[in-house]
Scaffold this motif. Structure first.
Motif, PDB file in Angstrom:
ATOM      1  N   TYR A 205       0.839  -1.197   0.000  1.00  0.00           N
ATOM      2  CA  TYR A 205       0.000   0.000   0.000  1.00  0.00           C
ATOM      3  C   TYR A 205       0.872   1.245   0.000  1.00  0.00           C
ATOM      4  O   TYR A 205       1.888   1.317   0.709  1.00  0.00           O
ATOM      5  CB  TYR A 205      -0.919  -0.010   1.219  1.00  0.00           C
ATOM      6  N   LEU A 206       0.487   2.248  -0.789  1.00  0.00           N
ATOM      7  CA  LEU A 206       1.270   3.477  -0.890  1.00  0.00           C
ATOM      8  C   LEU A 206       0.373   4.654  -1.221  1.00  0.00           C
ATOM      9  O   LEU A 206      -0.845   4.509  -1.321  1.00  0.00           O
ATOM     10  CB  LEU A 206       2.387   3.329  -1.923  1.00  0.00           C
ATOM     11  N   ASP A 212      -3.270   8.576   7.570  1.00  0.00           N
ATOM     12  CA  ASP A 212      -4.264   7.732   6.908  1.00  0.00           C
ATOM     13  C   ASP A 212      -3.908   6.263   7.062  1.00  0.00           C
ATOM     14  O   ASP A 212      -2.766   5.916   7.375  1.00  0.00           O
ATOM     15  CB  ASP A 212      -4.370   8.086   5.414  1.00  0.00           C
ATOM     16  N   LEU A 213      -4.889   5.409   6.845  1.00  0.00           N
ATOM     17  CA  LEU A 213      -4.653   3.971   6.950  1.00  0.00           C
ATOM     18  C   LEU A 213      -5.638   3.222   6.072  1.00  0.00           C
ATOM     19  O   LEU A 213      -6.626   3.765   5.592  1.00  0.00           O
ATOM     20  CB  LEU A 213      -4.730   3.502   8.402  1.00  0.00           C
ATOM     21  N   VAL A 214      -5.326   1.945   5.858  1.00  0.00           N
ATOM     22  CA  VAL A 214      -6.196   1.024   5.126  1.00  0.00           C
ATOM     23  C   VAL A 214      -6.478  -0.175   6.016  1.00  0.00           C
ATOM     24  O   VAL A 214      -5.568  -0.717   6.658  1.00  0.00           O
ATOM     25  CB  VAL A 214      -5.538   0.557   3.809  1.00  0.00           C
ATOM     26  N   PHE A 215      -7.742  -0.581   6.080  1.00  0.00           N
ATOM     27  CA  PHE A 215      -8.103  -1.838   6.721  1.00  0.00           C
ATOM     28  C   PHE A 215      -8.046  -2.922   5.646  1.00  0.00           C
ATOM     29  O   PHE A 215      -8.906  -2.971   4.769  1.00  0.00           O
ATOM     30  CB  PHE A 215      -9.499  -1.755   7.341  1.00  0.00           C
ATOM     31  N   VAL A 228      -4.558  -3.580   9.989  1.00  0.00           N
ATOM     32  CA  VAL A 228      -4.440  -2.147   9.743  1.00  0.00           C
ATOM     33  C   VAL A 228      -3.098  -1.871   9.061  1.00  0.00           C
ATOM     34  O   VAL A 228      -2.046  -2.259   9.564  1.00  0.00           O
ATOM     35  CB  VAL A 228      -4.561  -1.350  11.050  1.00  0.00           C
ATOM     36  N   MET A 229      -3.162  -1.212   7.891  1.00  0.00           N
ATOM     37  CA  MET A 229      -1.987  -0.944   7.070  1.00  0.00           C
ATOM     38  C   MET A 229      -1.735   0.554   7.008  1.00  0.00           C
ATOM     39  O   MET A 229      -2.674   1.352   6.926  1.00  0.00           O
ATOM     40  CB  MET A 229      -2.203  -1.454   5.645  1.00  0.00           C
ATOM     41  N   ARG A 230      -0.457   0.922   7.007  1.00  0.00           N
ATOM     42  CA  ARG A 230      -0.054   2.310   6.822  1.00  0.00           C
ATOM     43  C   ARG A 230       0.840   2.427   5.588  1.00  0.00           C
ATOM     44  O   ARG A 230       1.138   1.439   4.945  1.00  0.00           O
ATOM     45  CB  ARG A 230       0.610   2.828   8.088  1.00  0.00           C
ATOM     46  N   SER A 244      -8.799  -7.712   0.165  1.00  0.00           N
ATOM     47  CA  SER A 244      -9.544  -6.506  -0.151  1.00  0.00           C
ATOM     48  C   SER A 244      -9.171  -5.465   0.884  1.00  0.00           C
ATOM     49  O   SER A 244      -8.487  -5.765   1.860  1.00  0.00           O
ATOM     50  CB  SER A 244     -11.054  -6.801  -0.118  1.00  0.00           C
ATOM     51  N   GLY A 245      -9.603  -4.244   0.679  1.00  0.00           N
ATOM     52  CA  GLY A 245      -9.258  -3.215   1.644  1.00  0.00           C
ATOM     53  C   GLY A 245     -10.129  -1.989   1.505  1.00  0.00           C
ATOM     54  O   GLY A 245     -10.708  -1.730   0.448  1.00  0.00           O
TER      55      GLY A 245
END
Length: 276
Positions: A205-206, A212-215, A228-230, A244-245
């Motif tokens: 992820y970028l 901000d973050l992505v689940f 949880v992704m940063r 998925s996210g």
């Protein structure tokens, strides 16, 4: 090189949040002056970050591969997400501007990475998997990638899939790789979701702000979990898992797939009503 072993879905359903992150999340990939790699026993993919700062960095096999050189039995995909840089493969220099990609075929012995400006270093994201035949080394920038528009504004998932290493763009043995960009206002990727038993996948992820973050959704469709992704973090997705996210804002991600089938549409769709 860090080693990650395989996981059975019946075991993963009992993992705690910390255990999920320990096994599947890959952090701190882009450290100036370092090569950081993770070897996953899921289809034996290697994913990682190479960030030259000052002197060039050479990609070595290491004891983990039991090979004379890194691509003795492997192929390699590269996408630069940082400043301008170059990859030198057996004496041939390939300049990689931001979002440029490069495929290097099996048998290439000497591979080094360099930044054009150490104060704005290149960030080379790489993915490598085993190969049984040699395919030509080829450079491709994002304008030459195959573009596949997907999603709608109404479903908050409007995006463009840029296919770099794909049978219609760059020939490879097993590896497929590309960059998906979500439009402003869209936050969902790969929804409706799917699995693909014939290959695994790694997401990087970028294009995310610091706050901000992505689940990232994973697990079997009837036993989903999230991580949880940063920004500039990667996640390993086994073949049995959905991937998925949903983010707090739009973002991008690089996907790299490794397995016995390169057909991009070879997937087992999951109806939204069956996700639990």
């Amino acid at each position: 090189m860090e080693i990650r072993y395989n996981w059975h879905p019946d075991d993963v359903m009992h993992y705690t949040t910390e255990e999920l992150r320990e096994h599947f999340l890959v952090q701190q990939l882009f450290v100036p002056g370092k090569i950081n790699l993770v070897y996953s026993h899921a289809d034996r993919i290697i994913a990682g970050g190479i960030t030259p700062s000052g002197s060039a960095l050479k990609l070595e096999a290491g004891k983990e591969l039991a090979a004379d050189y890194f691509l003795q039995r492997r192929e390699l995909g590269i996408i630069n997400i940082g400043g301008a840089g170059a990859v030198i493969a057996d004496g041939v220099k390939y300049d990689l501007n931001p979002r440029d990609g490069l495929y290097i075929g099996m048998g290439t012995k000497d591979i080094t990475f360099e930044s054009a400006d150490a104060s704005a270093p290149a960030k080379f994201y790489i993915a490598s998997c085993p190969a049984h035949r040699t395919c030509p080394t080829k450079h491709v920038d994002i304008s030459k990638a195959k573009k596949v528009p997907m999603g709608t504004v109404e479903d908050a998932n409007k995006r463009v899939i840029n296919q770099y290493i794909h049978p219609e763009v760059i020939e490879s043995c097993q590896l497929a790789m590309g960059l998906t960009e979500l439009e402003t206002g869209s936050v969902w990727n790969t929804m409706p979701t799917h699995t693909h038993e014939r290959r695994m996948e790694v997401y990087l992820y970028l294009d995310m702000a610091e706050d901000d973050l992505v689940f990232h959704m994973m697990g079997q469709p009837h036993e989903t979990r999230h991580i949880v992704m940063r920004n500039e973090e990667a996640v390993i997705s086994p073949s049995w898992s959905i991937h998925s996210g949903v983010g707090t804002k739009n973002y991008s991600f690089i996907w790299a797939m490794c397995g016995e089938n390169q057909e991009f549409t070879d997937m087992d769709a999951v109806d939204k009503k069956d996700i639990m």
